[in-house]
Design a protein around this motif. Structure first.
Motif, PDB file in Angstrom:
ATOM      1  N   LEU A  47      58.987  93.990   4.145  1.00  0.00           N
ATOM      2  CA  LEU A  47      58.282  92.739   4.423  1.00  0.00           C
ATOM      3  C   LEU A  47      58.429  91.748   3.265  1.00  0.00           C
ATOM      4  N   GLY A  48      58.677  92.235   2.076  1.00  0.00           N
ATOM      5  CA  GLY A  48      58.924  91.323   0.954  1.00  0.00           C
ATOM      6  C   GLY A  48      60.210  90.548   1.136  1.00  0.00           C
ATOM      7  N   VAL A  49      61.241  91.256   1.593  1.00  0.00           N
ATOM      8  CA  VAL A  49      62.515  90.590   1.877  1.00  0.00           C
ATOM      9  C   VAL A  49      62.348  89.652   3.065  1.00  0.00           C
ATOM     10  N   MET A  50      61.602  90.099   4.061  1.00  0.00           N
ATOM     11  CA  MET A  50      61.389  89.262   5.250  1.00  0.00           C
ATOM     12  C   MET A  50      60.724  87.947   4.864  1.00  0.00           C
ATOM     13  N   LYS A  51      59.776  87.983   3.925  1.00  0.00           N
ATOM     14  CA  LYS A  51      59.119  86.752   3.492  1.00  0.00           C
ATOM     15  C   LYS A  51      60.149  85.759   2.961  1.00  0.00           C
ATOM     16  N   GLY A  52      61.079  86.240   2.160  1.00  0.00           N
ATOM     17  CA  GLY A  52      62.122  85.366   1.636  1.00  0.00           C
ATOM     18  C   GLY A  52      63.005  84.798   2.736  1.00  0.00           C
ATOM     19  N   GLN A  53      63.286  85.620   3.736  1.00  0.00           N
ATOM     20  CA  GLN A  53      64.099  85.159   4.856  1.00  0.00           C
ATOM     21  C   GLN A  53      63.383  84.071   5.655  1.00  0.00           C
ATOM     22  N   VAL A  54      62.076  84.225   5.818  1.00  0.00           N
ATOM     23  CA  VAL A  54      61.313  83.184   6.498  1.00  0.00           C
ATOM     24  C   VAL A  54      61.330  81.896   5.677  1.00  0.00           C
ATOM     25  N   ASN A  55      61.154  82.029   4.366  1.00  0.00           N
ATOM     26  CA  ASN A  55      61.181  80.845   3.501  1.00  0.00           C
ATOM     27  C   ASN A  55      62.499  80.084   3.629  1.00  0.00           C
ATOM     28  N   ASP A  56      63.592  80.826   3.728  1.00  0.00           N
ATOM     29  CA  ASP A  56      64.919  80.204   3.720  1.00  0.00           C
ATOM     30  C   ASP A  56      65.364  79.722   5.094  1.00  0.00           C
ATOM     31  N   PHE A  57      64.993  80.473   6.134  1.00  0.00           N
ATOM     32  CA  PHE A  57      65.603  80.214   7.438  1.00  0.00           C
ATOM     33  C   PHE A  57      64.617  80.103   8.588  1.00  0.00           C
ATOM     34  N   GLY A  58      63.331  80.399   8.343  1.00  0.00           N
ATOM     35  CA  GLY A  58      62.390  80.478   9.447  1.00  0.00           C
ATOM     36  C   GLY A  58      61.298  79.429   9.382  1.00  0.00           C
ATOM     37  N   ASP A  59      60.228  79.703  10.107  1.00  0.00           N
ATOM     38  CA  ASP A  59      59.076  78.811  10.185  1.00  0.00           C
ATOM     39  C   ASP A  59      57.798  79.581   9.898  1.00  0.00           C
ATOM     40  N   TRP A  60      56.825  78.862   9.335  1.00  0.00           N
ATOM     41  CA  TRP A  60      55.487  79.402   9.097  1.00  0.00           C
ATOM     42  C   TRP A  60      54.477  78.684   9.972  1.00  0.00           C
ATOM     43  N   GLY A  61      53.441  79.424  10.394  1.00  0.00           N
ATOM     44  CA  GLY A  61      52.311  78.779  11.017  1.00  0.00           C
ATOM     45  C   GLY A  61      51.466  78.070   9.987  1.00  0.00           C
ATOM     46  N   GLN A  62      50.445  77.346  10.477  1.00  0.00           N
ATOM     47  CA  GLN A  62      49.627  76.536   9.571  1.00  0.00           C
ATOM     48  C   GLN A  62      48.587  77.370   8.826  1.00  0.00           C
ATOM     49  N   GLY A  63      48.382  78.598   9.283  1.00  0.00           N
ATOM     50  CA  GLY A  63      47.397  79.477   8.650  1.00  0.00           C
ATOM     51  C   GLY A  63      46.074  79.458   9.378  1.00  0.00           C
ATOM     52  N   THR A  64      45.437  80.629   9.410  1.00  0.00           N
ATOM     53  CA  THR A  64      44.101  80.755   9.976  1.00  0.00           C
ATOM     54  C   THR A  64      43.298  81.677   9.075  1.00  0.00           C
ATOM     55  N   GLN A  65      42.062  81.290   8.784  1.00  0.00           N
ATOM     56  CA  GLN A  65      41.244  82.017   7.820  1.00  0.00           C
ATOM     57  C   GLN A  65      40.556  83.208   8.480  1.00  0.00           C
ATOM     58  N   VAL A  66      40.653  84.351   7.810  1.00  0.00           N
ATOM     59  CA  VAL A  66      39.920  85.551   8.212  1.00  0.00           C
ATOM     60  C   VAL A  66      39.000  85.931   7.060  1.00  0.00           C
ATOM     61  N   THR A  67      37.717  86.042   7.351  1.00  0.00           N
ATOM     62  CA  THR A  67      36.730  86.402   6.343  1.00  0.00           C
ATOM     63  C   THR A  67      35.934  87.602   6.835  1.00  0.00           C
ATOM     64  N   VAL A  68      35.912  88.655   6.022  1.00  0.00           N
ATOM     65  CA  VAL A  68      35.207  89.874   6.379  1.00  0.00           C
ATOM     66  C   VAL A  68      34.099  90.094   5.358  1.00  0.00           C
ATOM     67  N   SER A  69      32.885  90.164   5.831  1.00  0.00           N
ATOM     68  CA  SER A  69      31.738  90.340   4.932  1.00  0.00           C
ATOM     69  C   SER A  69      31.344  91.816   4.853  1.00  0.00           C
ATOM     70  N   SER A  70      30.838  92.200   3.688  1.00  0.00           N
ATOM     71  CA  SER A  70      30.441  93.609   3.490  1.00  0.00           C
ATOM     72  C   SER A  70      29.031  93.863   3.956  1.00  0.00           C
TER      73      SER A  70
END
Length: 133
Positions: free
Chosen positions: A110-133
């Protein structure tokens, strides 16, 4: 314009569940979508973006050790969509979650995949996940 639109984040108590969705649109994803690798990454404040789960065009999957047995990645090619089912959430899962799509990927690293996305792919805008204890 090619884009990924995410939904499904939120705040839950420890042990809860969430399902993230990501839909791809644009000319590139008419290729068809089934030819692409999909994945989910997350980034906590002050930390680097890390891989959570990935799936290649043949359906092979890979998960970060920290989420194995709790998270499940899936896709619906007819809808240009991917999903992340997150069960038994823990406070350490708190982060901004990003979906990713790229034509070719080293899904078993998945580390290599991240680089491949950076170079050739697309990212979503992000969505926040918050987990409380």
């Amino acid at each position: 314009q090619d884009q990924l639109v995410e939904s499904g984040g939120g705040s839950v108590p420890s042990g809860g569940s969430l399902r993230l969705s990501c839909v791809a649109s644009g000319f590139r994803y008419d290729d068809p979508y089934s030819n692409f690798c999909v994945g989910w990454f997350r980034q906590a404040p002050g930390a680097e973006r890390e891989g959570v789960a990935g799936m290649d065009s043949d359906g092979a999957t890979n998960y970060a050790n920290s989420v194995k047995g709790r998270f499940t990645i899936s896709r619906d090619n007819s809808k240009n969509a991917q999903y992340l089912q997150m069960d038994n959430l823990k406070p350490e899962d708190t982060a901004m979650y990003y979906c990713a799509v790229v034509r070719r990927c080293a899904v078993m690293n998945l580390g290599v995949m991240k680089g491949q996305v950076n170079d050739f792919g697309d990212w979503g805008q992000g969505t926040q996940v918050t987990v409380s204890s």
